[in-house]
Design an enzyme around this catalytic site. Sequence first.
Site, PDB file in Angstrom:
ATOM      1  N   GLU D  68      80.740-106.242 -85.450  1.00 52.19           N
ATOM      2  CA  GLU D  68      81.337-107.546 -85.679  1.00 52.19           C
ATOM      3  C   GLU D  68      81.460-107.778 -87.184  1.00 52.19           C
ATOM      4  O   GLU D  68      80.458-108.012 -87.869  1.00 52.19           O
ATOM      5  CB  GLU D  68      80.488-108.653 -85.053  1.00 52.19           C
ATOM      6  CG  GLU D  68      80.378-108.571 -83.545  1.00 52.19           C
ATOM      7  CD  GLU D  68      81.745-108.608 -82.876  1.00 52.19           C
ATOM      8  OE1 GLU D  68      82.482-109.587 -83.093  1.00 52.19           O
ATOM      9  OE2 GLU D  68      82.071-107.635 -82.165  1.00 52.19           O
ATOM     10  N   ASP D 273      65.228-102.617 -76.185  1.00 52.30           N
ATOM     11  CA  ASP D 273      66.108-102.665 -75.014  1.00 52.30           C
ATOM     12  C   ASP D 273      67.122-103.794 -75.193  1.00 52.30           C
ATOM     13  O   ASP D 273      66.798-104.969 -75.075  1.00 52.30           O
ATOM     14  CB  ASP D 273      65.259-102.897 -73.758  1.00 52.30           C
ATOM     15  CG  ASP D 273      66.085-102.848 -72.479  1.00 52.30           C
ATOM     16  OD1 ASP D 273      67.336-102.773 -72.576  1.00 52.30           O
ATOM     17  OD2 ASP D 273      65.498-102.888 -71.393  1.00 52.30           O
ATOM     18  N   HIS D 364      83.541-116.583 -89.394  1.00 53.82           N
ATOM     19  CA  HIS D 364      83.727-115.671 -88.276  1.00 53.82           C
ATOM     20  C   HIS D 364      84.729-114.585 -88.588  1.00 53.82           C
ATOM     21  O   HIS D 364      84.589-113.468 -88.150  1.00 53.82           O
ATOM     22  CB  HIS D 364      84.190-116.445 -87.037  1.00 53.82           C
ATOM     23  CG  HIS D 364      83.064-116.765 -86.122  1.00 53.82           C
ATOM     24  ND1 HIS D 364      83.093-116.524 -84.785  1.00 53.82           N
ATOM     25  CD2 HIS D 364      81.855-117.289 -86.380  1.00 53.82           C
ATOM     26  CE1 HIS D 364      81.958-116.900 -84.239  1.00 53.82           C
ATOM     27  NE2 HIS D 364      81.192-117.379 -85.174  1.00 53.82           N
TER      28      HIS D 364
END
Lengths: 381, 381, 381, 381
Positions: D68, D273, D364
């Site tokens: 990202e 995990d 973003h």
Amino acid sequence: MVRRQRLRAAGFEIEQISSGADVDPEQLKGSIEGFLGFARVPLGVAGPVNIRGAAAQGSFFIPFATSEGTLVASFQHAFNAMNRGGGAVALCADGRVSRAPCFEFASLTEAHAFAGWLLQRLALHQETAAATSRYCRLIDQRVSVVANTAYVLFEFSTGDAAGQNMVTLATQAICERLLRDMPQTPLSWLMESMVSGDKRATPMAFRTTRGRNASAEVILQPKQLSRYWRSSAENMERAWRQAVNGAAQTGTVGLQGNVANALAAIFIACGQDAACVTEAATALTRIECTRKGELYASVTLPNLIVGTVGGGTYLPTARECLSMLGCYGAGLARKFAEICAVVALAGELALVGAMASGEFAQAHAAGGRKGCGSPNGSAES
Amino acid sequence: MVRRQRLRAAGFEIEQISSGADVDPEQLKGSIEGFLGFARVPLGVAGPVNIRGAAAQGSFFIPFATSEGTLVASFQHAFNAMNRGGGAVALCADGRVSRAPCFEFASLTEAHAFAGWLLQRLALHQETAAATSRYCRLIDQRVSVVANTAYVLFEFSTGDAAGQNMVTLATQAICERLLRDMPQTPLSWLMESMVSGDKRATPMAFRTTRGRNASAEVILQPKQLSRYWRSSAENMERAWRQAVNGAAQTGTVGLQGNVANALAAIFIACGQDAACVTEAATALTRIECTRKGELYASVTLPNLIVGTVGGGTYLPTARECLSMLGCYGAGLARKFAEICAVVALAGELALVGAMASGEFAQAHAAGGRKGCGSPNGSAES
Amino acid sequence: MVRRQRLRAAGFEIEQISSGADVDPEQLKGSIEGFLGFARVPLGVAGPVNIRGAAAQGSFFIPFATSEGTLVASFQHAFNAMNRGGGAVALCADGRVSRAPCFEFASLTEAHAFAGWLLQRLALHQETAAATSRYCRLIDQRVSVVANTAYVLFEFSTGDAAGQNMVTLATQAICERLLRDMPQTPLSWLMESMVSGDKRATPMAFRTTRGRNASAEVILQPKQLSRYWRSSAENMERAWRQAVNGAAQTGTVGLQGNVANALAAIFIACGQDAACVTEAATALTRIECTRKGELYASVTLPNLIVGTVGGGTYLPTARECLSMLGCYGAGLARKFAEICAVVALAGELALVGAMASGEFAQAHAAGGRKGCGSPNGSAES
Amino acid sequence: MVRRQRLRAAGFEIEQISSGADVDPEQLKGSIEGFLGFARVPLGVAGPVNIRGAAAQGSFFIPFATSEGTLVASFQHAFNAMNRGGGAVALCADGRVSRAPCFEFASLTEAHAFAGWLLQRLALHQETAAATSRYCRLIDQRVSVVANTAYVLFEFSTGDAAGQNMVTLATQAICERLLRDMPQTPLSWLMESMVSGDKRATPMAFRTTRGRNASAEVILQPKQLSRYWRSSAENMERAWRQAVNGAAQTGTVGLQGNVANALAAIFIACGQDAACVTEAATALTRIECTRKGELYASVTLPNLIVGTVGGGTYLPTARECLSMLGCYGAGLARKFAEICAVVALAGELALVGAMASGEFAQAHAAGGRKGCGSPNGSAES
């Protein structure tokens, strides 16, 4: 009326319910301010329903205060079916009510230090709580620390009272003592931080009893299901499963159908705090087909805030309703909780029976006030 | 009593509330079965509270049916504070009630095909729904498909009725037509799949109105906060924030303090379905300090199941209570919803005021029945 | 290794996965800052699994990036069982991604006026959104008003991209235009108010698709259940029902077992945003015994944030993994979503099979790293 | 590259991350089946961030595995701001992992009897659990009874391992012993009933730690907020409050912004995990303006499933990343949990800073792969 005569003949006192004799306002002091009189909610009776509970044993007539047409009738129907199945088993397992103060400190380090310190003081807190009431006992305390703030959960037993005020006063006494004793003054604190779940549905109910934790179960034979709901255990199980998958899409708390209907009607009849139905209706209903093709149905109510002393239990009609159940006074809260669980179970059976038989609308509306017999057949309620 | 005289002088009819004159059971047909009489719940009045709503405008006396001591008094206190702030603004924005049938097919392919087919039929369903009632109108329909099962949400407007039975009958009619017309017969179906949120709190309420969606807000000046709660906007904001962080730990639905108290008391007084408080109390409360140091307080109730016609509204004391609010009959449901929102707001202010002033216990218990003036000072309720 | 040869022989490119050839950092610009190299997650392959989807049709080898021992093996086991049952059916029904700005006004009256105004402007907003990207299209807009604040939900289609950035830019453009045009300036506003559900599980997912909405289902015969899980449809249904009743006590969102295992492993392998597993794992699993004694199993994933273009899909090993599925590039997002649903279904079958056969621990730990073959049999992971 | 040189000069080993040297598949046995190679996720580093934790003390470079764009940069930005504020305080308070078997009996009476019997056996169960592992210790056990079924919650400490397999084996051993000893054979039982919250977000996390319970907090001065986010404490508080009211409409669990971003990136980098991010991201974020106008920001992660031994921690790049944090091996899990909490806090600050400054879209997407510098300015990811 025949019904009144029948209940009177059975030894029940229903003067206040049936006639509305006057009440001395002075008597109500402490329960209401700005007193004007009484809201009167229609009271119907269904039963008897047979209960084989740990505390509630025998045949019971159940009072419902409601203006929802067909509600009492659908409970009567389910009671009949349950009686054919030998009645319901019930058990009230636990009883505790919580309050949850919080304390904010200058840093998370201080908050954690406070939490550690507080957890050492259980015996002291128990002593403080016990001094506030003959009935209130601190059972346990837990802390969760959210950065610089410690959220405490005090859990009390409250005898046969619903206990919301009782635990408030006990928590106040504990907090006052805490504030005197604590090594580090908090920046701020609240006596109730909304962690207790008071007056709202939360999944905490399933792991931390609030009120009474009561369950009821019944096993019904295929022929009863066929007779009462023109359905089968398999179909009722399937209907319930579809509804569970429906509810799962909504983010609801618990898994239940219409427990609120049962509880609201009993709570209003029996002088309980109707606002607590919001949390008490947090239930887990099971409708399952056994390997033998019978129906296993159960309801677990882990958050049943009820009492048989204190609160509104002494009010004229409430006392009569509780007495009708043999539940007025000390030592009877578990019995009352078990009866509530059985009634909730009947409501769930009635709902799922209607779902499975395709008669949901009829069950809801057949006896609807204007719907029944109105010339144009329209429903307006 | 002085209060009764005052209200009578103001033109309110309170015969049924104050005296309990007899009621012809025949009149109650459709609202209750197994009728025995009435549960009587103490009714207190607080007010007036000034409301500048879209529909509710003026000064209102509010009836509360409750046996929780101090409840009416704490609302009176908040009403006084709110009146000093110019009264509350309120707005009921939307109104719709849902039912949610589901249809199971042999495969997910069939279920999706059905969903597509159904969504084309809105006009037809609207026609079918309209034929069932003068007031019921289908506004929208949505489908979510869960593998082989399509869950449908029908949303109706219901005029001034709460409308739960109305939408049930309309949905039944739509389903019957669907079953006749649909290209593929379902393996099974339910008329209500628990997706509607009926009688339970769900976060869906915030994005899909159930009942009326009403908000109320008020701005209070520092001197009012100081006078009524010995607190400040900043402290009340902080207290609420701590409580929000508390509630967030519990998994509760919505963010609110004790909305159930307000709604249960009004619902019982005004002949509403008290079981619906479980969902109607799904609210979003805001308690905020403005840049000017004032307190901005609001409550949004997106799920307020109320009506001013049908249901229990016609019952003797309910009609008097609704009339006291100028809310008995057609065209008044939005007004009633706005009043409910204002009362809920008052209750939230009272709660947060008590939290912030450190008087939570007093607010809850000071007027407690046995707690007040009992020799040993113990609380037993 | 044999497996690599087999896949290469089948025409798959696995150079990056198997050898770790170097990558030009310049190529990664836009995907990472502070670039240091690569985290390498073990990649195992299971399959083939047969899929009869609307978009995904054929036999697929599935790449899993995980370090959880036995995970790939348990998927392989479930794939084998599913293939015996004819493979899984799958369908990706809908695709949209939301952003949710909010606007605060001076009063609730203004907020409602804004809401009404905004809802008239859908066409304008659609035009604005379309100008920001070739792929981004505004499908719908909704508003919920919370007192003085309007929370808006914009729903976009995003072509074959996961689309989180795309909808952010489109929403920004719409907001800028709104702020220019709106009749009343807001006190404040946010471009994302946490109403969208981005990166968190919410029950909204079931009624408002976020990402792709995909379902998969399979019907398994008794002999397959017996062979693969030494169990029966009836026992698997019962096990799942008990687990559903367990989950209902926790306040979890959706009803599913371990969907996160499947999605995390595929997302990491295929260059998806692993943080989105938090929301994408919001699923509804069904494990049901049919009237014929077969097992009907399905998973619905209404919130599957995936893309086959953009994001990390172009990365060396991600591209290979997507290509292995025939899902690299434009026009393939629905296919990829259907595959994800089938894999999630396999994981649920494996879990419930292990539950029902009493081999839950073995399924989890048998192949555990130190657990297997360690002399003292202890597990340390 | 300069960054690699800098980290090597600082003594960090980054061979596996930077070059991708080959790995002997045999070495991975127990972590993966169907092994094909490695999924490679871009790894960026941000830092240093200064931490004053109970276990984590000093300056840390943080590895993020993500594709990202702008993610690492926004963390770097927040680290810089936090360092100006003196760094973050952190504390890992508790550590336990649960498993939750259930046992169904013929009646609720039997289920309650079993519950009472089981609760007496804590010492025995502790002994059994301890025999399965050097590290696994049973701390507590609780039971909730749902009609005829007892749901048990076993809580274990797991040393420095994440411990999911460890508690599975211990629970299996306890269950086997239970089944031998219990006075009444259950109709059926499951080793995991989905009550534990494994791999899903539940509000239980706040009252029953799963994994590590870690908090981080920081106080930032107005000039830092102005410099780094062109905002103020008051505005950031307001932005967060609006977002909280947004989240409250969605039914999400906990209150947090984008904790999943931080945890997914660290988990993948450090061999944790990644599927557990679904539950580990259940957090409570606070963004508050103090009475002095400073910003108090904190994150509490009560459900942080992490370990520094076992699982995928030994994998080539994971070991390097953990070593970079000084967190590889025994005795370091609390330190690692504190670092995770600080990083999550940075992510929340970055989000709220962007919200409050109106730069949400830039944060973003500014560095978005194709968005940055692309001629037509369109975003396609």
